[in-house]
Design an enzyme around this catalytic site. Structure first.
Site, PDB file in Angstrom:
ATOM      1  N   ARG A  59      16.126 -10.306   3.472  1.00  0.00           N
ATOM      2  CA  ARG A  59      16.230  -9.592   2.189  1.00  0.00           C
ATOM      3  C   ARG A  59      17.683  -9.513   1.740  1.00  0.00           C
ATOM      4  NH1 ARG A  59      11.736  -8.693   0.207  1.00  0.00           N
ATOM      5  NH2 ARG A  59      12.545  -7.563  -1.571  1.00  0.00           N
TER       6      ARG A  59
ATOM      7  N   ASP B 118      14.886  -7.598   9.759  1.00  0.00           N
ATOM      8  CA  ASP B 118      16.092  -7.729   8.923  1.00  0.00           C
ATOM      9  C   ASP B 118      17.275  -6.901   9.426  1.00  0.00           C
ATOM     10  OD1 ASP B 118      14.386  -9.193   7.315  1.00  0.00           O
ATOM     11  OD2 ASP B 118      14.022  -7.557   5.916  1.00  0.00           O
TER      12      ASP B 118
ATOM     13  N   GLY C 281       0.815  -1.223   0.000  1.00  0.00           N
ATOM     14  CA  GLY C 281       0.000   0.000   0.000  1.00  0.00           C
ATOM     15  C   GLY C 281       0.839   1.258   0.000  1.00  0.00           C
TER      16      GLY C 281
ATOM     17  N   HIS D 252       8.380 -16.976   7.659  1.00  0.00           N
ATOM     18  CA  HIS D 252       7.573 -16.052   8.464  1.00  0.00           C
ATOM     19  C   HIS D 252       7.519 -16.410   9.936  1.00  0.00           C
ATOM     20  CE1 HIS D 252       6.369 -15.058   4.377  1.00  0.00           C
ATOM     21  NE2 HIS D 252       6.033 -13.883   4.854  1.00  0.00           N
ATOM     22  N   LEU D 253       7.992 -17.611  10.299  1.00  0.00           N
ATOM     23  CA  LEU D 253       8.061 -17.918  11.735  1.00  0.00           C
ATOM     24  C   LEU D 253       8.935 -16.896  12.448  1.00  0.00           C
ATOM     25  CD1 LEU D 253       8.553 -21.792  11.543  1.00  0.00           C
ATOM     26  CD2 LEU D 253       6.578 -20.592  12.496  1.00  0.00           C
TER      27      LEU D 253
ATOM     28  N   ARG E  27       8.984 -13.825  12.030  1.00  0.00           N
ATOM     29  CA  ARG E  27       8.272 -12.562  12.264  1.00  0.00           C
ATOM     30  C   ARG E  27       7.226 -12.682  13.375  1.00  0.00           C
ATOM     31  NH1 ARG E  27       7.414 -10.380   6.371  1.00  0.00           N
ATOM     32  NH2 ARG E  27       5.213 -10.424   6.899  1.00  0.00           N
TER      33      ARG E  27
HETATM   34  O1  F6P Z   1      11.343  -7.235   5.547  1.00  0.00           O
HETATM   35  C1  F6P Z   1      10.908  -8.262   6.348  1.00  0.00           C
HETATM   36  C2  F6P Z   1      10.718  -9.495   5.568  1.00  0.00           C
HETATM   37  O2  F6P Z   1      10.361 -10.434   6.511  1.00  0.00           O
HETATM   38  C3  F6P Z   1      11.914  -9.953   4.710  1.00  0.00           C
HETATM   39  O3  F6P Z   1      12.903 -10.554   5.471  1.00  0.00           O
HETATM   40  C4  F6P Z   1      11.246 -10.860   3.724  1.00  0.00           C
HETATM   41  O4  F6P Z   1      11.978 -10.942   2.529  1.00  0.00           O
HETATM   42  C5  F6P Z   1       9.949 -10.185   3.491  1.00  0.00           C
HETATM   43  O5  F6P Z   1       9.658  -9.430   4.638  1.00  0.00           O
HETATM   44  C6  F6P Z   1       8.817 -11.146   3.223  1.00  0.00           C
HETATM   45  O6  F6P Z   1       7.666 -10.425   2.953  1.00  0.00           O
HETATM   46  P1  F6P Z   1       6.227 -11.089   2.672  1.00  0.00           P
HETATM   47  O7  F6P Z   1       5.522 -11.093   3.991  1.00  0.00           O
HETATM   48  O8  F6P Z   1       5.614 -10.184   1.683  1.00  0.00           O
HETATM   49  O9  F6P Z   1       6.459 -12.475   2.185  1.00  0.00           O
END
Ligand code: F6P
Length: 369
Positions: free
Chosen positions: A193, A149, A84, A293-294, A296
């Site tokens: 990233r 990151d 967005g 995503h774990l 995060r």
């Molecule tokens: O920037 C945080 C991040 O978790 C990166 O490490 C990863 O490449 C990206 O987001 C993944 O994003 P999405 O949630 O769009 O898959």
């Protein structure tokens, strides 16, 4: 002299990170303690750009009661998006093609209409670049550096990074025993990233035998040699940690989905790719774990909670002092302010001369070079 603050808005943009809710809570409490009202914007700026889709019309009131108990929670109660960007908004043309459109004026108009005096923008490079553009157009803005990151410049660290590293380290600890029991090579892929911070820190802390990061293009023969050398020493298993953005000397990084208007490319797949070659070259059983995503999710570590609260309250102090166009930053031992202009569009990779990298080399970790 800027007019006094009465009402502020908060937004969270980009990928979520542990600690977002702790920032929101601290901003709301510190703002209420100054007699200000707080409003949360839904899903980055989508709450404003698509306000007809939201029941309260884009923003909703945040009070001490709304944020009670959210400090330890992962995610963001505001919602977030990495699709967005109001500066590069995809708009479909009559012929079906997509056009990159700047809708940032609509954000300013909305702030004026709702009599919102300032914005606390919590995000990574993309969100802070938007924040800088809004500041240049006259909005009072303070940025708060977020990303697992750790790739934002001008701050020692971002909140979310420590939580991601702690979780990845715990995963590596668990993988040692199964890898050793089966004499296997475990390839573990982590996010990050174009920066190797998560891989470097968790890889060293979690005892990886090889760590591949974007800052050091790798030669897989070096990793094969490392695995073979461990085998000869009777250490029949190896852990290879690879950052999603790592790339071979003669090759390319793995992209799952290309960039589109308003959305960066998605990385991933390098773990599978190198696992295949390592299996063929070493003759060993290889397994791949993608933490993805774990990294995060979950509750922020104590370090991230504290950093989040220090950042959130510092953002409120900055607005009180009349500052705008700045990002709060960690400059040990204190929090300070840096111009958004110095942060926007810049990436902080792992410096090749940093002592953390040297630490890894000194304990025998292979970096693929
Ligand atoms: O920037 C945080 C991040 O978790 C990166 O490490 C990863 O490449 C990206 O987001 C993944 O994003 P999405 O949630 O769009 O898959």
């Amino acid at each position: 002299m800027s007019s006094p603050i009465r009402r502020i808005a908060i937004c969270t943009g980009g990928g979520d990170a542990p600690g977002l809710n702790a920032v929101i809570r601290s901003v709301v409490i510190a703002a209420e303690n100054r007699g200000w009202e707080c409003y949360g914007i839904h899903d980055g700026f989508n709450g404003i750009l698509f306000r007809e889709r939201y029941p309260e019309g884009g923003v909703f009131r945040l009070t001490r009661a709304t944020v009670r108990g959210i400090g330890p929670l992962g995610g963001t109660i505001l919602g977030s998006t990495n699709k967005g960007d109001p500066l590069h908004f995809p708009v479909q043309m009559p012929d079906g093609t997509m056009r990159d459109t700047d809708r940032s004026d609509e954000i300013l108009e909305y702030f004026a209409m709702k009599e919102l005096d300032a914005l606390v923008s919590i995000g990574g490079d993309g969100s802070l670049t938007i924040a800088n553009a809004l500041h240049k157009k006259g909005l009072r803005v303070v940025g708060v550096p977020k990303t697992i990151d750790n790739d934002l410049d001008k701050t020692f660290t971002t909140f979310g990074f420590d939580s991601a590293v702690s979780f990845a380290t715990e995963c590596l600890d668990r993988l040692h025993s199964t890898a050793e029991s089966h004499h296997r090579v475990m390839v573990v892929e982590v996010m990050g990233r174009y920066a190797g911070w998560i891989a470097l820190h968790s890889g060293i802390a979690g005892g990886s035998h090889a760590i591949l990061i974007p800052e050091i293009p790798f030669d897989l023969d070096k990793v094969v040699a490392k695995i073979r050398s461990r085998d000869t020493q009777g250490r029949m298993y190896s852990i290879v940690l690879v950052a999603e953005g790592a790339e071979p000397i003669h090759g390319h990084r793995e992209v799952l989905a290309p960039a589109e208007i308003g959305h960066a490319e998605r990385l991933g797949g390098i773990g599978e790719r190198i696992a295949k070659v390592l299996g063929e070259q070493t003759g060993k059983d290889v397994r791949v774990v993608v933490l993805g995503h774990l990294l995060r999710g979950g509750s922020p570590t104590a370090f991230d909670r504290l950093a989040a609260m220090r950042f959130g309250t510092a953002a409120v102090r900055a607005l009180e002092e009349g500052q705008s166009g700045v990002m709060v930053a960690l400059a040990f031992p204190n929090v300070n302010y840096v111009a958004l202009e110095e942060v926007a569009g810049r990436m902080k990779g792992v410096p090749l001369d940093c002592d953390t990298l040297q630490t890894g080399r000194d304990v025998g970790i292979c970096f693929g070079d």
